[in-house]
Write a protein that holds these residues in place. Structure first.
Motif, PDB file in Angstrom:
ATOM      1  N   PHE B 159     -49.333 -28.904 -20.299  1.00  0.00           N
ATOM      2  CA  PHE B 159     -50.455 -27.997 -20.042  1.00  0.00           C
ATOM      3  C   PHE B 159     -50.666 -27.086 -21.250  1.00  0.00           C
ATOM      4  CE2 PHE B 159     -48.911 -29.139 -15.813  1.00  0.00           C
ATOM      5  CZ  PHE B 159     -50.076 -29.665 -15.291  1.00  0.00           C
ATOM      6  N   PRO B 160     -51.875 -26.523 -21.418  1.00  0.00           N
ATOM      7  CA  PRO B 160     -53.059 -26.738 -20.566  1.00  0.00           C
ATOM      8  C   PRO B 160     -53.607 -28.150 -20.671  1.00  0.00           C
ATOM      9  CG  PRO B 160     -53.646 -25.473 -22.510  1.00  0.00           C
ATOM     10  CD  PRO B 160     -52.158 -25.604 -22.541  1.00  0.00           C
ATOM     11  N   ALA B 161     -54.199 -28.599 -19.566  1.00  0.00           N
ATOM     12  CA  ALA B 161     -54.818 -29.909 -19.536  1.00  0.00           C
ATOM     13  C   ALA B 161     -56.299 -29.734 -19.204  1.00  0.00           C
ATOM     14  CB  ALA B 161     -54.135 -30.784 -18.495  1.00  0.00           C
ATOM     15  N   LEU B 162     -57.110 -30.580 -19.826  1.00  0.00           N
ATOM     16  CA  LEU B 162     -58.544 -30.556 -19.539  1.00  0.00           C
ATOM     17  C   LEU B 162     -58.874 -31.843 -18.785  1.00  0.00           C
ATOM     18  CD1 LEU B 162     -61.413 -29.322 -20.034  1.00  0.00           C
ATOM     19  CD2 LEU B 162     -61.509 -30.779 -22.061  1.00  0.00           C
ATOM     20  N   ALA B 163     -59.503 -31.697 -17.619  1.00  0.00           N
ATOM     21  CA  ALA B 163     -59.810 -32.878 -16.815  1.00  0.00           C
ATOM     22  C   ALA B 163     -61.311 -33.063 -16.677  1.00  0.00           C
ATOM     23  CB  ALA B 163     -59.169 -32.754 -15.441  1.00  0.00           C
ATOM     24  N   LEU B 164     -61.761 -34.279 -16.964  1.00  0.00           N
ATOM     25  CA  LEU B 164     -63.151 -34.651 -16.698  1.00  0.00           C
ATOM     26  C   LEU B 164     -63.148 -35.434 -15.385  1.00  0.00           C
ATOM     27  CD1 LEU B 164     -66.156 -35.042 -17.543  1.00  0.00           C
ATOM     28  CD2 LEU B 164     -65.433 -37.144 -18.698  1.00  0.00           C
ATOM     29  N   LEU B 175     -60.289 -27.006 -16.203  1.00  0.00           N
ATOM     30  CA  LEU B 175     -59.143 -26.638 -17.031  1.00  0.00           C
ATOM     31  C   LEU B 175     -57.954 -26.363 -16.125  1.00  0.00           C
ATOM     32  CD1 LEU B 175     -57.838 -25.764 -19.735  1.00  0.00           C
ATOM     33  CD2 LEU B 175     -58.680 -23.465 -19.277  1.00  0.00           C
ATOM     34  N   MET B 176     -56.831 -27.007 -16.425  1.00  0.00           N
ATOM     35  CA  MET B 176     -55.602 -26.794 -15.648  1.00  0.00           C
ATOM     36  C   MET B 176     -54.586 -26.106 -16.537  1.00  0.00           C
ATOM     37  SD  MET B 176     -54.785 -30.245 -13.574  1.00  0.00           S
ATOM     38  CE  MET B 176     -53.375 -29.703 -12.612  1.00  0.00           C
ATOM     39  N   ARG B 177     -54.224 -24.896 -16.169  1.00  0.00           N
ATOM     40  CA  ARG B 177     -53.196 -24.210 -16.955  1.00  0.00           C
ATOM     41  C   ARG B 177     -51.808 -24.589 -16.475  1.00  0.00           C
ATOM     42  NH1 ARG B 177     -55.653 -21.186 -20.445  1.00  0.00           N
ATOM     43  NH2 ARG B 177     -57.685 -20.337 -19.905  1.00  0.00           N
ATOM     44  N   GLU B 183     -59.437 -24.142 -13.195  1.00  0.00           N
ATOM     45  CA  GLU B 183     -60.556 -23.294 -13.574  1.00  0.00           C
ATOM     46  C   GLU B 183     -61.732 -24.207 -13.882  1.00  0.00           C
ATOM     47  OE1 GLU B 183     -61.761 -20.430 -17.222  1.00  0.00           O
ATOM     48  OE2 GLU B 183     -59.641 -20.574 -16.764  1.00  0.00           O
ATOM     49  N   LEU B 184     -62.845 -23.971 -13.204  1.00  0.00           N
ATOM     50  CA  LEU B 184     -64.017 -24.805 -13.406  1.00  0.00           C
ATOM     51  C   LEU B 184     -64.754 -24.352 -14.662  1.00  0.00           C
ATOM     52  CD1 LEU B 184     -65.684 -27.090 -12.098  1.00  0.00           C
ATOM     53  CD2 LEU B 184     -67.018 -25.323 -10.959  1.00  0.00           C
ATOM     54  N   LEU B 185     -64.833 -25.245 -15.662  1.00  0.00           N
ATOM     55  CA  LEU B 185     -65.502 -24.866 -16.918  1.00  0.00           C
ATOM     56  C   LEU B 185     -66.986 -25.205 -16.880  1.00  0.00           C
ATOM     57  CD1 LEU B 185     -62.966 -26.145 -19.596  1.00  0.00           C
ATOM     58  CD2 LEU B 185     -63.198 -23.841 -18.688  1.00  0.00           C
ATOM     59  N   ALA B 286     -65.599 -29.077 -24.981  1.00  0.00           N
ATOM     60  CA  ALA B 286     -64.783 -28.185 -24.161  1.00  0.00           C
ATOM     61  C   ALA B 286     -63.353 -28.147 -24.687  1.00  0.00           C
ATOM     62  CB  ALA B 286     -64.815 -28.633 -22.702  1.00  0.00           C
ATOM     63  N   ALA B 287     -62.879 -29.304 -25.126  1.00  0.00           N
ATOM     64  CA  ALA B 287     -61.509 -29.385 -25.631  1.00  0.00           C
ATOM     65  C   ALA B 287     -61.344 -28.547 -26.900  1.00  0.00           C
ATOM     66  CB  ALA B 287     -61.137 -30.840 -25.894  1.00  0.00           C
ATOM     67  N   ARG B 288     -62.354 -28.548 -27.738  1.00  0.00           N
ATOM     68  CA  ARG B 288     -62.276 -27.728 -28.946  1.00  0.00           C
ATOM     69  C   ARG B 288     -62.134 -26.255 -28.582  1.00  0.00           C
ATOM     70  NH1 ARG B 288     -63.313 -30.709 -33.372  1.00  0.00           N
ATOM     71  NH2 ARG B 288     -64.738 -32.464 -33.158  1.00  0.00           N
ATOM     72  N   ARG B 289     -62.769 -25.873 -27.479  1.00  0.00           N
ATOM     73  CA  ARG B 289     -62.715 -24.477 -27.060  1.00  0.00           C
ATOM     74  C   ARG B 289     -61.350 -24.121 -26.451  1.00  0.00           C
ATOM     75  NH1 ARG B 289     -66.263 -20.914 -24.274  1.00  0.00           N
ATOM     76  NH2 ARG B 289     -67.908 -21.641 -25.628  1.00  0.00           N
ATOM     77  N   VAL B 290     -60.886 -24.945 -25.493  1.00  0.00           N
ATOM     78  CA  VAL B 290     -59.691 -24.539 -24.735  1.00  0.00           C
ATOM     79  C   VAL B 290     -58.403 -25.114 -25.311  1.00  0.00           C
ATOM     80  CG1 VAL B 290     -60.998 -24.206 -22.622  1.00  0.00           C
ATOM     81  CG2 VAL B 290     -59.957 -26.424 -23.060  1.00  0.00           C
ATOM     82  N   LYS B 291     -58.523 -26.007 -26.314  1.00  0.00           N
ATOM     83  CA  LYS B 291     -57.366 -26.578 -26.992  1.00  0.00           C
ATOM     84  C   LYS B 291     -56.286 -27.097 -26.035  1.00  0.00           C
ATOM     85  CE  LYS B 291     -58.195 -24.186 -31.260  1.00  0.00           C
ATOM     86  NZ  LYS B 291     -59.594 -24.092 -30.901  1.00  0.00           N
TER      87      LYS B 291
END
Lengths: 174, 369
Positions: B159-164, B175-177, B183-185, B286-291
């Protein structure tokens, strides 16, 4: 353009006179927005608005704009999958033209989509009929022709037609 | 810890028992009864028929699932509490509440989307002979000890993980911390991606649901034949819109091909290309933002080969530090193992629900209380 012509005749798009007329030509999203805004002013609660027309004609867009005009804060998405969405509308400001005559009654927008439904009775099964005609509720039904049988008398029908240019729409109101 | 998962949010009745240990989850037993054929007969979904069918098969399936062990077969109950068809959800939720009361088991309420995401955390079975269930009852991989498990590459997600999450009813970037923290992006503003696939299928006369048929036809078409729009691809937020793309296809058919035979394969390919472009581009942005350290793909449309391929390629190219592997095909459709898996991580954190008050929520947004 129809809009120019309409202006010449002194009818504004979406004005009460035009809403009562049977056909409206909408050339752009902006015009639809104006039309819906004015249309929303005629709502007092208890109305059922039945939308029909082909895929991509603008039914969901109509519902979204109507929600906006009625003060729905949350996102209005296509209810095709879950069949029915219930939205709370915000109370209109006293100064808003919406407030006139509406009082505080109207507080719910029900957005129904009959696209996936097999028959009219199915609408009953999801409890949608409880909302139709409720004095605090405005109901918008997409693909309403599929459930015509269970819609109450006095339902306002809007038929969307995509004009041959692919861009503009004709709304037939009855 | 053994979790009994119950899923009835749409038209599959599904039960599963998964075994969770540390970060690892594996499926012990699985049972699915699909209603696709029934609804095909009616030409659409009949919510009452769906609910009644869930209620009909549920006792039978529970008996089959729990066997002689009965209450000893599991420790915690996980049930889909939303979003979905309210009438169908209610069957699963009330079954879970009854079991929780009768056997005094703790209960967790799982968000259906969280379940889809959790499908990524299930260890893969290597010698699987699973087929998409479409007949009455099938018992995929039921309780056979000989099965060998291969730890799935990201079963221990970092984590963090980004899920589509993309399916017939959903298009969300989440976004999963941590496990259970969502968290809904961004989300679709109108139609879900899968819905657009289905409706384009309908426009082209490929039946309903037409999504998989569109993807199949697209394999043989030219993805650059028709320049369909990529709605909102340049917008700064992480929201999607697929209604306009669907309309563009309808318009193309009306205006360019009022008569005659359009090349269906080209239309499908071009449409799919546009949809995948938007999905991948937004995910990367989104990934660039939340890394994130991990990028996950989930939901029914996660079975789309083009999307799996393109997302993998683009992540590898543009985000070399992130790990991305699409979920096992068999867990992309609605199933109970994913619900149980999500339930395991929630139970580990003691995020239990009260059987007295648990209510299904048709419009439950992921991450919302």
């Amino acid at each position: 353009m129809k809009r120019k012509k309409a202006k010449k005749r002194g009818i504004e798009i979406g004005s009460p006179r035009e809403i009562q007329s049977r056909e409206v030509r909408i050339a752009s999203l902006k015009q639809l927005r104006i039309f819906v805004k004015n249309f929303a002013k005629t709502l007092r609660g208890g109305e059922v608005i039945a939308l029909s027309g082909p895929l991509g004609a603008g039914k969901t867009t109509f519902a979204q704009l109507l929600g906006k005009a009625l003060g729905v804060g949350e996102r209005i998405t296509s209810p095709t999958f879950t069949l029915m969405h219930i939205h709370r509308t915000r109370k209109p400001l006293p100064s808003s033209p919406l407030a006139k005559g509406r009082g505080e009654r109207l507080s719910i927008l029900v957005h129904i989509d009959a696209y996936r439904l097999a028959n009219a009775r199915a609408l009953q099964n999801i409890g949608a009929l409880d909302y139709l005609g409720r004095p605090d509720t405005v109901a918008v039904v997409e693909w309403a022709e599929k459930v015509r049988r269970v819609l109450p008398r006095g339902t306002r029908w809007i038929n969307f037609k995509i004009k041959s240019d692919g861009k503009s729409r004709e709304l037939r109101i009855s | 810890m053994r979790i009994l998962g119950i899923e009835t949010s749409c038209d599959e009745t599904a039960l599963a028992i998964v075994e969770g240990k540390g970060e690892r989850v594996r499926v012990a037993r699985e049972l699915v009864a699909s209603q696709v054929k029934i609804h095909k007969k009616y030409g659409g979904v009949v919510p009452e028929v769906a609910a009644r069918r869930h209620a009909e098969v549920m006792p039978w399936m529970l008996k089959k699932m729990l066997g002689r062990e009965r209450a000893r077969a599991f420790d915690v109950i996980a049930v889909t509490a939303g979003p979905g068809l309210i009438t169908s959800l209610r069957v699963g939720v009330d079954t879970a509440r009854s079991l929780a009361y009768a056997w005094g088991k703790p209960l967790v309420a799982v968000n259906h989307l969280a379940g889809h995401i959790a499908a990524n955390f299930i260890d893969e079975i290597t010698n699987t002979k699973y087929q998409i269930p479409n007949t009455k009852f099938q018992i995929p991989n039921s309780n056979r000890k000989s099965l060998s498990y291969k730890p799935f590459a990201i079963s221990r997600a970092r984590f963090p993980a980004l899920a589509l999450v993309v399916s017939g009813g959903h298009t969300e970037l989440v976004l999963m911390r941590d496990h259970g923290v969502y968290e809904l992006l961004g989300a679709t503003r109108d139609d879900a991606a899968g819905e657009a696939f289905d409706k384009v299928g309908k426009l082209l006369g490929l039946g309903y649901p037409g999504g998989p048929a569109v993807a199949k036809r697209a394999e043989k078409g030219d993805p650059h034949a028709i320049p369909f729009p990529r709605p909102m691809i340049h917008s700064k937020d992480f929201d999607f819109s697929f209604s306009g793309l669907k309309t563009a296809v309808a318009q193309y058919l009306d205006v360019q091909h009022p008569v005659g035979h359009p090349d269906i394969a080209d239309i499908c390919a071009s449409f799919q290309e546009a949809a995948v472009d938007v999905l991948v581009e937004k995910t990367i942005r989104a990934a660039r933002r939340v890394k994130p350290k991990t990028i996950l793909l989930a939901g029914g449309v996660a079975a789309n080969k083009e999307l799996r391929k393109r997302l993998g390629i683009e992540v590898a190219r543009q985000l070399p530090t992130a790990n991305c592997r699409p979920p096992p095909m068999k867990f992309t459709t609605d199933n109970a193992a994913m619900i149980a898996a999500a339930g395991y991580f929630m139970a580990r954190k003691k995020q239990f629900a009260d059987w007295r008050t648990l209510e299904p929520r048709a419009n439950w947004e992921i991450g919302a209380e």
